[in-house]
Structures are given as structure tokens and as C-alpha cells.
Design a protein around this motif. Structure first.
Motif, PDB file in Angstrom:
ATOM      1  N   UNK A 123       0.836  -1.197   0.000  1.00  0.00           N
ATOM      2  CA  UNK A 123       0.000   0.000   0.000  1.00  0.00           C
ATOM      3  C   UNK A 123       0.874   1.251   0.000  1.00  0.00           C
ATOM      4  N   UNK A 124       0.415   2.287  -0.677  1.00  0.00           N
ATOM      5  CA  UNK A 124       1.127   3.565  -0.648  1.00  0.00           C
ATOM      6  C   UNK A 124       0.890   4.211   0.700  1.00  0.00           C
ATOM      7  N   UNK A 125       1.981   4.575   1.373  1.00  0.00           N
ATOM      8  CA  UNK A 125       1.864   5.193   2.699  1.00  0.00           C
ATOM      9  C   UNK A 125       2.289   6.656   2.687  1.00  0.00           C
ATOM     10  N   UNK A 126       2.967   7.072   1.615  1.00  0.00           N
ATOM     11  CA  UNK A 126       3.439   8.449   1.574  1.00  0.00           C
ATOM     12  C   UNK A 126       3.774   8.831   0.143  1.00  0.00           C
ATOM     13  N   UNK A 127       3.753  10.119  -0.112  1.00  0.00           N
ATOM     14  CA  UNK A 127       4.223  10.652  -1.385  1.00  0.00           C
ATOM     15  C   UNK A 127       5.011  11.908  -1.099  1.00  0.00           C
ATOM     16  N   UNK A 128       6.244  11.950  -1.588  1.00  0.00           N
ATOM     17  CA  UNK A 128       7.121  13.091  -1.402  1.00  0.00           C
ATOM     18  C   UNK A 128       7.533  13.563  -2.787  1.00  0.00           C
ATOM     19  N   UNK A 129       7.016  14.694  -3.192  1.00  0.00           N
ATOM     20  CA  UNK A 129       7.209  15.217  -4.545  1.00  0.00           C
ATOM     21  C   UNK A 129       6.859  14.152  -5.574  1.00  0.00           C
TER      22      UNK A 129
END
Length: 114
Positions: A82-88
Motif C-alpha cells: 500500500x502507498x503510505x506516503x508521497x514526497x514530490x
């Protein structure tokens, strides 16, 4: 982001299917194939080779034989990444993996968005 919507009901009795693998079909660059294979392994669905095996190159076969990716895909817990974060332009995806009966580790993958 759609991946996260369907991740929780997925498991050993029903996998989310990313479709047939495209490694070796000539539709992506050599740099894109390992990412494609990795992303397709995260839902824990069966990995179905979609290229002609009689003419597969050694480079493409090496991608398919990446044991680190296969271990993530074949983990017995069957917990979808699962995607837990997005940084740029980077996404961070995590999945729980079982190493022994008593030890669980989180596997984290980060890669650029398209």
C-alpha cells in the motif's frame, strides 16, 4: 492511489490482478521493466509472463528471476503493498512480509511517479 482502495480486501482467497507482465514485449525501456515487474508483484497476485519465452533475452529473463521481488510477491501473509506516503515525485509503498513464524518485517519501496 486506486491500489490503496482495493488493497484491504485482497488476500489468499482473492488477489487484485495487475494483469499480464510486459517485461520483454518491447513496449517499455530496459529501465522501466524492473519497475513494472516490482509494481506488479506488490498486489501478491500471480505473476504471469506475457512475452514469448522461446525468444526471451537474458536481460529480460534476469528481471523475471529477481528473487527479491519474487519473495515479496510469494510471501505467505499475502498482504498487498500500500502507498503510505508521497514526497514530490516519489511514492513510498510498504508491505508486511513474514520471515519466520515469529518475525514480521516491513518492506518499503520508493520510486518516482511517471
Amino acid at each position: 492511489d486506486d491500489n490503496n482502495l482495493w488493497a484491504f480486501p485482497a488476500g489468499p482467497r482473492g488477489w487484485n490482478d495487475p494483469g499480464m507482465l510486459q517485461v520483454g514485449n518491447g513496449r517499455m525501456s530496459l529501465a522501466e521493466y524492473p519497475s513494472h515487474f516490482s509494481i506488479c508483484a506488490l498486489p501478491q497476485a500471480p505473476l504471469i509472463i506475457g512475452c514469448e519465452l522461446r525468444t526471451i533475452t537474458k536481460i529480460h529473463l534476469k528481471i523475471y528471476k529477481n528473487i527479491q521481488i519474487i519473495v515479496v510477491n510469494q510471501d505467505s501473509l499475502g498482504i498487498q503493498g500500500r502507498k503510505v506516503s508521497q514526497i514530490r515525485q516519489f511514492e513510498v509503498i510498504t508491505s508486511c512480509l513474514i520471515l519466520t513464524k515469529h518475525c514480521v518485517i516491513k518492506q518499503v519501496w520508493a520510486g518516482p511517479l511517471r
